[in-house]
Design a protein around this motif. Structure first.
Motif, PDB file in Angstrom:
ATOM      1  N   GLU A 319      -4.953  -2.256  -1.538  1.00  0.00           N
ATOM      2  CA  GLU A 319      -6.200  -1.834  -2.176  1.00  0.00           C
ATOM      3  C   GLU A 319      -6.788  -2.915  -3.071  1.00  0.00           C
ATOM      4  N   SER A 382      -4.837   5.958  10.095  1.00  0.00           N
ATOM      5  CA  SER A 382      -4.450   6.817   8.967  1.00  0.00           C
ATOM      6  C   SER A 382      -3.323   7.764   9.354  1.00  0.00           C
ATOM      7  N   ASN A 385      -0.094   5.525   9.505  1.00  0.00           N
ATOM      8  CA  ASN A 385       0.234   4.754   8.301  1.00  0.00           C
ATOM      9  C   ASN A 385       0.775   5.676   7.208  1.00  0.00           C
ATOM     10  N   ASN A 386       2.000   5.379   6.748  1.00  0.00           N
ATOM     11  CA  ASN A 386       2.605   6.207   5.707  1.00  0.00           C
ATOM     12  C   ASN A 386       2.634   5.507   4.344  1.00  0.00           C
ATOM     13  N   ASN A 387       1.869   4.423   4.242  1.00  0.00           N
ATOM     14  CA  ASN A 387       1.792   3.702   2.969  1.00  0.00           C
ATOM     15  C   ASN A 387       0.377   3.850   2.415  1.00  0.00           C
ATOM     16  N   PRO A 388       0.198   4.685   1.380  1.00  0.00           N
ATOM     17  CA  PRO A 388      -1.162   4.937   0.873  1.00  0.00           C
ATOM     18  C   PRO A 388      -1.820   3.720   0.240  1.00  0.00           C
ATOM     19  N   ARG A 389      -1.045   2.686  -0.074  1.00  0.00           N
ATOM     20  CA  ARG A 389      -1.614   1.481  -0.684  1.00  0.00           C
ATOM     21  C   ARG A 389      -2.276   0.580   0.348  1.00  0.00           C
ATOM     22  N   LYS A 391      -4.795  -0.368   3.355  1.00  0.00           N
ATOM     23  CA  LYS A 391      -6.092   0.074   3.882  1.00  0.00           C
ATOM     24  C   LYS A 391      -6.553  -0.879   4.977  1.00  0.00           C
TER      25      LYS A 391
END
Length: 404
Positions: A319, A382, A385-389, A391
């Motif tokens: 991000e 999305s 992807n399991n990493n919310p950081r 993008k």
């Protein structure tokens, strides 16, 4: 009275593992002992011609100064090391000699160390001497055969081992590179392929070795393997190092293409070689050099076709805009490619542009269609992807005709 029997030679392996062998007897790390015993034996053996002070051995064996009464601990360790060696090879040999304030390996024992043999062969092969090309090749190949792997891998974290690991690996790679020059001059390209393949297995990031094996594949006429290896190394350097391959290797791509089917006269054979499976519904995924050529051709065609063609750039980042490091980036780029593949048509083209980006060419597309594709790619990514950081950012631009 006959002459006393000469003791059999001891062979000491330090490359790719540690072992002392004499005839059918072998002592190696498979015999469970404390780390310090092996370090003492290895250090004294490597420094065979040196009387090593107690202070130096204590520094090597207990670098963190975490031992009470180190002199007594060293004396006890030397006793246990002697006992281990005697149990394997017999009481007639004295291996570790103590004299005054020093310890040393018994240099009167007939012995061969692979590392010393490696250094000797390389010195002969690369030195300024009267050896013929064939003799230099022989010494290079001898050194290459001696290199079974990194120096003392079980002790790789030891401070004294680390610089020697790099030193012997560099000697090995130098032998591979220098041998290639001599072998190529004699047309011995199959031997080049073999030694380069082994070198790549040991160190896949030595770029010059990749260049040499591709040249060797071209020289023996195996253009398919040359192209496969070119694609492999291009992808490897993008994925693991985040860098592009050298201009020298890139230039080989054009050489490969020029030699493919250079004298084929049967147009049906050529057609079959060019034809892709009609069942393929996924977009065309290619190397960036190929993508550039397709892009330039499409720009030329736009002049008369009037069709709208877009390019997109899909990027991975945190991000804050920084690029993840491997293996996080590798996993994310795999997921992004799958998302792109699921979202595009067979007429579209995809290539890896950088370590964190894919570039996409989309034919016969409207602006609204483009937005839908961006949305589909983002949605697929999305889900996986399991990493919310992490993008993805996808930008698009309409291609301009090239007036030539």
């Amino acid at each position: 009275m006959g002459k006393p029997t000469e003791p059999a030679n001891f062979f000491i392996q330090m490359l790719g593992g540690f072992a002392i062998s004499q005839g059918s007897k072998t002592l190696s790390h498979s015999v469970g002992r404390t780390k310090q015993i092996w370090t003492l034996i290895e250090y004294l053996l490597f420094n065979t011609n040196t009387d090593v002070s107690q202070e130096k051995l204590i520094e090597v064996l207990w670098p963190r100064d975490d031992i009470n009464n180190p002199q007594n601990a060293l004396k006890n360790l030397a006793y246990r090391a002697r006992l281990l060696l005697t149990e394997c090879f017999g009481e007639e040999y004295s291996f570790i000699i103590s004299k005054g304030n020093t310890y040393s390996w018994n240099r009167e024992l007939p012995q061969t160390l692979d590392v010393k043999e490696l250094e000797s062969a390389y010195a002969l092969a690369s030195g300024k001497n009267e050896l013929s090309a064939e003799e230099k090749i022989e010494q290079h190949l001898r050194a290459i055969a001696l290199y079974k792997g990194d120096f003392l891998p079980n002790s790789a974290v030891e401070a004294w081992v680390i610089p020697l690991t790099a030193y012997f690996r560099q000697i090995y790679m130098s032998c591979v590179i220098e041998a290639e020059v001599l072998l190529a001059a004699q047309g011995r390209h199959k031997e080049i392929i073999n030694i380069c393949a082994d070198a790549i297995a040991r160190d896949p990031f030595e770029e010059v070795v990749h260049e040499k094996i591709i040249r060797a594949y071209i020289a023996v006429g195996d253009t398919h393997k040359a192209l496969d290896h070119y694609n492999y190394v291009t992808n490897l350097f993008y994925r693991e190092l985040g860098v592009k391959i050298s201009n020298e290797i890139r230039a080989l791509y054009h050489q490969i293409i020029q030699t493919v089917n250079d004298v084929e006269l049967n147009i049906n054979i050529v057609k079959n070689d060019l034809t892709e499976s009609l069942g393929m519904s996924a977009p065309y995924i290619c190397e960036y050099e190929v993508f550039k050529n397709i892009y330039r051709m499409e720009c030329r065609n736009l002049v008369r076709s009037g069709k709208s063609i877009y390019i997109m750039l899909a990027s991975i980042s945190y991000e804050n805009g920084t690029v993840p490091k491997p293996p996080v980036l590798t996993s994310c780029m795999d997921k992004l490619l799958k998302s792109i593949t699921y979202s595009l048509r067979r007429s579209d083209v995809v290539a890896r542009f950088s370590r964190s980006q894919y570039i996409i060419l989309l034919r016969s597309l409207t602006y609204e269609n483009g937005l839908e594709i961006i949305s589909r790619i983002s949605k697929f990514f999305s889900k996986s992807n399991n990493n919310p950081r992490i993008k993805i950012d996808i930008t698009s631009e309409m291609m301009e005709p090239a007036f030539v």
